[in-house]
Design a protein around this motif. Structure first.
Motif, PDB file in Angstrom:
ATOM      1  N   GLU A   3       0.844  -1.166  -0.098  1.00  0.00           N
ATOM      2  CA  GLU A   3      -0.083   0.121   0.065  1.00  0.00           C
ATOM      3  C   GLU A   3       0.813   1.455  -0.136  1.00  0.00           C
ATOM      4  N   VAL A   4       1.984   1.070   0.764  1.00  0.00           N
ATOM      5  CA  VAL A   4       2.597   2.425   0.833  1.00  0.00           C
ATOM      6  C   VAL A   4       3.272   2.787  -0.542  1.00  0.00           C
ATOM      7  N   THR A   5       3.794   1.698  -1.308  1.00  0.00           N
ATOM      8  CA  THR A   5       4.437   2.176  -2.749  1.00  0.00           C
ATOM      9  C   THR A   5       3.311   2.562  -3.622  1.00  0.00           C
ATOM     10  N   ASP A   6       2.296   1.871  -3.406  1.00  0.00           N
ATOM     11  CA  ASP A   6       1.158   2.276  -4.468  1.00  0.00           C
ATOM     12  C   ASP A   6       0.426   3.271  -4.262  1.00  0.00           C
ATOM     13  N   VAL A  40      10.013   7.297   0.550  1.00  0.00           N
ATOM     14  CA  VAL A  40       9.075   6.216   1.472  1.00  0.00           C
ATOM     15  C   VAL A  40       9.949   5.141   1.893  1.00  0.00           C
ATOM     16  N   VAL A  41      10.588   4.243   0.874  1.00  0.00           N
ATOM     17  CA  VAL A  41      11.287   3.114   0.825  1.00  0.00           C
ATOM     18  C   VAL A  41      12.267   2.954   1.816  1.00  0.00           C
ATOM     19  N   LEU A  42      13.336   4.164   1.604  1.00  0.00           N
ATOM     20  CA  LEU A  42      14.501   4.097   2.288  1.00  0.00           C
ATOM     21  C   LEU A  42      14.190   4.511   3.764  1.00  0.00           C
ATOM     22  N   PRO A  43      13.439   5.455   3.963  1.00  0.00           N
ATOM     23  CA  PRO A  43      13.266   5.797   5.343  1.00  0.00           C
ATOM     24  C   PRO A  43      12.682   4.434   6.076  1.00  0.00           C
ATOM     25  N   MET A  44      11.795   3.562   5.407  1.00  0.00           N
ATOM     26  CA  MET A  44      11.373   2.475   6.263  1.00  0.00           C
ATOM     27  C   MET A  44      12.320   1.483   6.317  1.00  0.00           C
ATOM     28  N   SER A  45      13.492   1.686   5.807  1.00  0.00           N
ATOM     29  CA  SER A  45      14.436   0.457   5.724  1.00  0.00           C
ATOM     30  C   SER A  45      15.554   0.707   6.519  1.00  0.00           C
TER      31      SER A  45
END
Lengths: 271, 440, 317
Positions: A161-164, A180-185
């Motif tokens: 959902e996040v990336t969508d 989005v992706v990097l901060p979550m990683s």
């Protein structure tokens, strides 16, 4: 309660096994030569001395080696991790023909034994004119297989959902990755950074081959110089050199360790 | 077959295209990059690859600095490349990559492979009054002469000498000298065993785990054998087996000798009474041992004779004439008696230049510390090693791994040397054609 | 490239679209392909040039006889392969490699799992000990080998000081054919077991609690629960560790180089060491390349088989 007591004994035993060699390393570095070889060994240095560090430091241009190790590690890690993140993102989120085959191709690189590549890579680097340069030291090592694998495994665990949602927002892929992706990683990113930095820092055979002058050489070669002293091995100096080389990575590891646990775990759990 | 050949040719073409072609004997290759200080920027640069770290490396640096300050035309850049093996590997890799250092330290067992494959520059045409056959110690110089042509010059040359612990000898009531024969050495063992050191009884002799085949070359001669006659392997025959058997008994029957990772380190710390080690380590041993160090001739048995070893300097063939001339200037400088003597006083290596023996500094050192004169006096017994160890690639490894089996596992000597001989024969076959063509 | 060439995976929402939306979709897809290529290109190029090209180069060299200095290699066909595969020394090397790898893999997994259970107990200080156990993993192999070479020294090593007071004669470690390989295994385990422990620990902490609790209520004892529930659930982790450890151990080189040099005799001559010995000491480029290719193929086969087996087990569970 008896079981608990045994468990504590075991825990202390385990700590001793892993700390013992490091303690031995550190205590040897501050002992005087006569004390290092005395029998029975002295468990605690009688007279602390910095002599071993001084001798080691003087035996080779360690200041320059430190600088070069830092430069190659920082740049190498930066480029390699960037490679890992971009590749992992592409494999996790984008479509491409024969993606699976390509991914196996990336993973297969892990199976290429390191010293098999020495001669061909030396020739390639020579052709590129990179002998005795930072490019020659760094570039051949920035291809990323294991780190890419870990990053991709992690990306696949992120809720779609996040990336969508980000895509609906009209955010481009690169922005999605960055915002989005990097901060979550973060834990995985730290893990990959540390693993990579350790690899770069400890790299030994390649720097010896690809560099010629002391001005381009890295720390592990300093250790080699300490060891090629004709005849008598001075364990005190060698251990001091070893400690100088190990210390930075140990410190970085201690700072980053709580992330690493989380990061590595994910790669394995989703493996 | 045609299919395979076509694939091979394709790959060969591919590798050549990618710049991985092979050496052509007379091509001029570029110099390996490095760092030249600005003030030397306009001189002819000479790249010198060495294998000396630590104190010996500092001595090389001093010699080179002196050279660079002594004239205006040539700048020599020293590039440390690791061990003798590392230097050889790197020269080979560089040549494939179409680069060539100008000078390189090549060991007693590596210069031959560069010579056999036309990678070295013949040196006769560079000889002058101050640099040539008349200047160098005859024996050491002669080892690099094949069919009248010189292919390298001696530099850090050595022989093994017998190091002994004077304190331990005194405690054991032994005379203050090296034993004259191996039998005498063995007979001293029980006395030495009564001396305590490091929580156990002192051991008599340390045998090197790695590269021990160099010392053993001499031992084989002393027991009347040889590694090979020409390339015909004889290590499985009487004399060599007797030498191996003597060592086996010292280790496993008498328990007086043992295999050491670093004999020098054990010796310096008083764990063992004697070892056969290169004279090139004399300087650092003298400064690091905690007791007075004795040095003497390597014992004899049925014969005397010991192997020379260490490094010489070769000039690469694939470099420009200008670089060759400049490199020769540096070699000429190293052949000055005072420079040769300086190197000896700093390290313990043999003075490779005859006149260096008259140098006041060296004379003074030998007067004060007679140990530094041992190898020089012993040189009369020394000779060039058997051809298989010199010309057979990795023959040395085959021999010392065999010795390891004897030292570690008490394997029957005849059996070990039988299989070593087989390996050596295969190794000999690899170089046979070139050896017969170029050496015989 | 036409749409027909494309892989099967299409988004469900795309399937309902038709007509001129097709064009739009194709353009979007092309853009996605482009981006993919852009993102992976730097990595793939470096991998291709510095990992796969060397393999191709070695494959080529393996068909030759070349001492690295001679002007050019001589083509010998498959002679290096037939010679190597029928050489008893190679068989021994292979056997040593298998024993070495096997001991380290089994040791890492068993000890790692045991440590993970220990670290999973509610003990004070377990976090600190876990960190200590993992720390050796970040240290350079050459440096670790240097430390252990010092500790193993039969004369003044720490291990002599620990074993002798117990009344036992300490082994000669690296100077003994019987102890050199176990000694190397100890060093590698010391370096790597913390990694396995850490990963198993995370696996343990991620296990669903209800299953285990239900089994406990049903009266299953600790061992049964371990064998029947925990171990199977940890299978993916075991698989991950298996593959990474096998790959790492097969290629192990630095510690062997520093500590034993393949000896005494050939007691610790692994495939990895013999590649070095043939190539960089003996200058037998063709034979070293042959060994390299054999090793690469073995690794490829072993990991593929492992992956297959694992896939099946995960599917049918």
């Amino acid at each position: 309660m008896k079981a608990r007591a045994i468990q504590y004994v075991v825990l202390v035993g385990v700590a001793a096994v892993f700390l013992g060699p490091l303690y031995w390393l550190i205590s040897t570095t501050v002992k005087q030569p006569t004390e290092i070889y005395q029998w029975p060994p002295s468990w605690w240095p009688d007279h602390f001395t910095w002599e071993n560090f001084k001798l080691a430091w003087e035996a080779a241009p360690f200041d320059r080696f430190f600088l070069n190790s830092t430069i190659t590690t920082v740049l190498g890690t930066l480029l390699k991790v960037t490679n890992a993140v971009l590749t992992a993102y592409a494999f996790a989120y984008l479509r491409f023909p024969f993606k699976k085959v390509l991914f196996f191709g990336v993973l297969g690189a892990m199976m290429v034994p390191g010293h098999v590549t020495l001669l061909p890579n030396y020739l390639t680097v020579a052709t590129l004119g990179w002998i005795n340069t930072y490019a020659g030291l760094i570039i051949p090592g920035i291809g990323s297989a294991f780190a890419t694998f870990l990053m991709r495994q992690h990306f696949l665990t992120l809720p779609t959902e996040v990336t969508d949602a980000a895509a609906v927002d009209g955010a481009g892929h690169l922005r999605t990755l960055w915002r989005v992706v990097l901060p979550m990683s973060r834990p995985m990113l730290v893990t990959v950074v540390v693993i990579t930095a350790v690899e770069e820092w400890n790299n030994f055979v390649w720097p010896l081959i690809v560099t010629n002058s002391a001005s381009m050489r890295t720390l592990p070669i300093g250790l080699l110089i300490l060891k090629t002293e004709e005849g008598v091995a001075s364990w005190g100096t060698i251990m001091a050199g070893t400690l100088m080389m190990l210390a930075p990575m140990l410190v970085i590891f201690l700072i980053a360790q709580r992330y690493i646990v989380g990061g590595l775990t994910q790669g394995a759990l989703k493996g | 077959m045609t299919m395979r050949r076509r694939m091979f040719l394709g790959l060969a073409a591919g590798t050549t295209l990618a710049g991985c072609g092979y050496r052509s004997v007379d091509a001029e290759y570029s110099q390996p990059p490095g760092a030249v200080p600005a003030k030397y920027g306009n001189r002819v640069r000479v790249v010198f690859w060495t294998s000396y770290g630590g104190a010996n490396g500092k001595a090389v640096d001093k010699l080179v600095a002196k050279f660079n300050d002594s004239q205006q035309d040539v700048y020599v850049e020293v590039q440390f490349q690791g061990s003798y093996d590392d230097v050889a590997q790197k020269v080979a890799a560089a040549l494939v990559a179409k680069q060539a250092p100008d000078l390189a330290i090549l060991s007693d067992v590596t210069w031959e492979r560069f010579f056999l494959n036309d990678a070295l520059e013949p040196l006769n045409s560079y000889f002058t009054d101050g640099f040539g056959p008349a200047v160098f110690q005859q024996k050491l110089f002669g080892e690099y002469v094949v069919k009248g042509q010189s292919w390298a010059v001696p530099f850090a040359r050595s022989t093994p000498i017998l190091y002994y612990n004077k304190d331990a000898f005194a405690k054991a009531g032994l005379p203050d000298r090296a034993p004259r024969t191996w039998s005498e050495l063995r007979s001293w063992g029980p006395e030495l065993s009564k001396v305590q050191s490091g929580g156990r009884s002192l051991r008599t002799l340390a045998l090197a785990k790695v590269d021990g085949d160099w010392q053993f070359q001499g031992n084989v001669w002393q027991f009347g054998g040889a590694y090979s006659k020409g390339l015909d392997v004889t290590i499985d025959q009487d004399g060599a087996v007797a030498a191996g058997e003597w060592q086996r008994q010292m280790v496993h029957v008498d328990k007086l000798a043992y295999m050491a990772h670093s004999p020098s380190t054990d010796f310096a710390n008083g764990l063992v009474a004697m070892m056969q080690e290169s004279t090139g380590g004399l300087k650092s041993m003298t400064s690091k041992a905690k007791f007075p160090v004795g040095a003497g001739f390597i014992p004899s048995e049925v014969a005397s004779g010991l192997a020379t070893g260490g490094g010489g300097i070769g000039m690469m063939r694939n470099i420009s004439t200008e670089r060759k001339q400049a490199a020769a200037t540096f070699l000429t400088f190293l052949a000055l008696p005072e420079n040769s003597a300086f190197w000896t006083t700093q390290t313990g290596y043999l003075p490779v230049v005859n006149a260096a023996r008259e140098n006041p500094d060296l004379k003074k050192l030998i007067a004060e510390q007679p140990n530094f004169g041992v190898a020089i006096a012993q040189l009369t017994n020394a000779r060039q090693q058997d051809a298989i160890r010199l010309y057979g690639r990795n023959a040395n490894v085959a021999i010392y791994t065999g010795l390891q089996q004897i030292y570690a596992d008490n394997t029957a000597v005849k059996k070990v040397f039988g299989s070593v001989a087989k390996r050596l024969e295969a190794i000999g076959d690899e170089v046979k054609r070139l050896y017969e063509e170029k050496v015989l | 490239m036409t749409a027909l060439d494309l892989p099967v995976r299409t988004h469900p929402d795309e399937r309902v679209l038709a007509g001129d939306a097709d064009n739009h979709r194709r353009r979007r897809r092309r853009r996605e392909y482009g981006l993919f290529a852009l993102l992976v290109a730097p990595n793939l190029i470096v991998i291709a040039v510095f990992a796969y090209w060397p393999i191709i180069y070695n494959a080529f060299l393996s068909l030759t006889d070349w001492n690295m200095i001679a002007a050019r290699p001589t083509f010998v066909g498959l002679a290096n392969y037939t010679r190597t595969l029928s050489d008893p020394a190679f068989h021994k090397t292979l056997w040593i490699t298998i024993v070495f790898t096997g001991l380290i893999v089994v040791g890492s997994l068993v000890i790692g799992l045991a440590l993970a259970f220990l670290f999973n107990l509610p003990l004070k200080g377990r976090g600190a000990v876990r960190t200590m156990a993992f720390a050796p993993h970040v240290l350079s192999g050459a440096a670790v080998a240097t430390i252990w070479a010092f500790m193993f020294d039969p004369g003044y090593g720490l291990l002599r000081a620990l074993i002798e007071p117990l009344g036992a004669e300490p082994p000669d470690w690296m100077n003994s054919s019987d102890w050199a390989l176990p000694g190397l295994v100890i060093v590698y385990l010391w370096k790597n077991v913390g990694f396995a422990a850490l990963i198993y620990l995370a696996g343990l902490q991620g296990l669903p609690k209800d299953l285990d609790e239900a089994a406990a209520i049903d009266g299953a004892n600790t061992w049964t629960r371990f064998w029947a529930i925990k171990l199977p659930l940890l299978a993916p982790i075991t698989f991950f560790l298996l593959i990474t450890t096998v790959i790492g151990t097969f290629q192990a080189f630095d510690v062997i180089a520093v500590m034993t040099g393949g000896g005494p005799g050939d007691a610790t001559t692994t495939l990895s060491w013999s590649i070095y010995n043939e190539g960089f000491k003996a200058f037998n480029a063709g034979r070293a390349a042959t060994l390299s290719i054999i090793m690469f193929v073995i690794l490829l086969v072993v990991t593929t088989v492992q992956a297959r087996v694992m896939e099946r087990r995960v599917h049918y569970r």
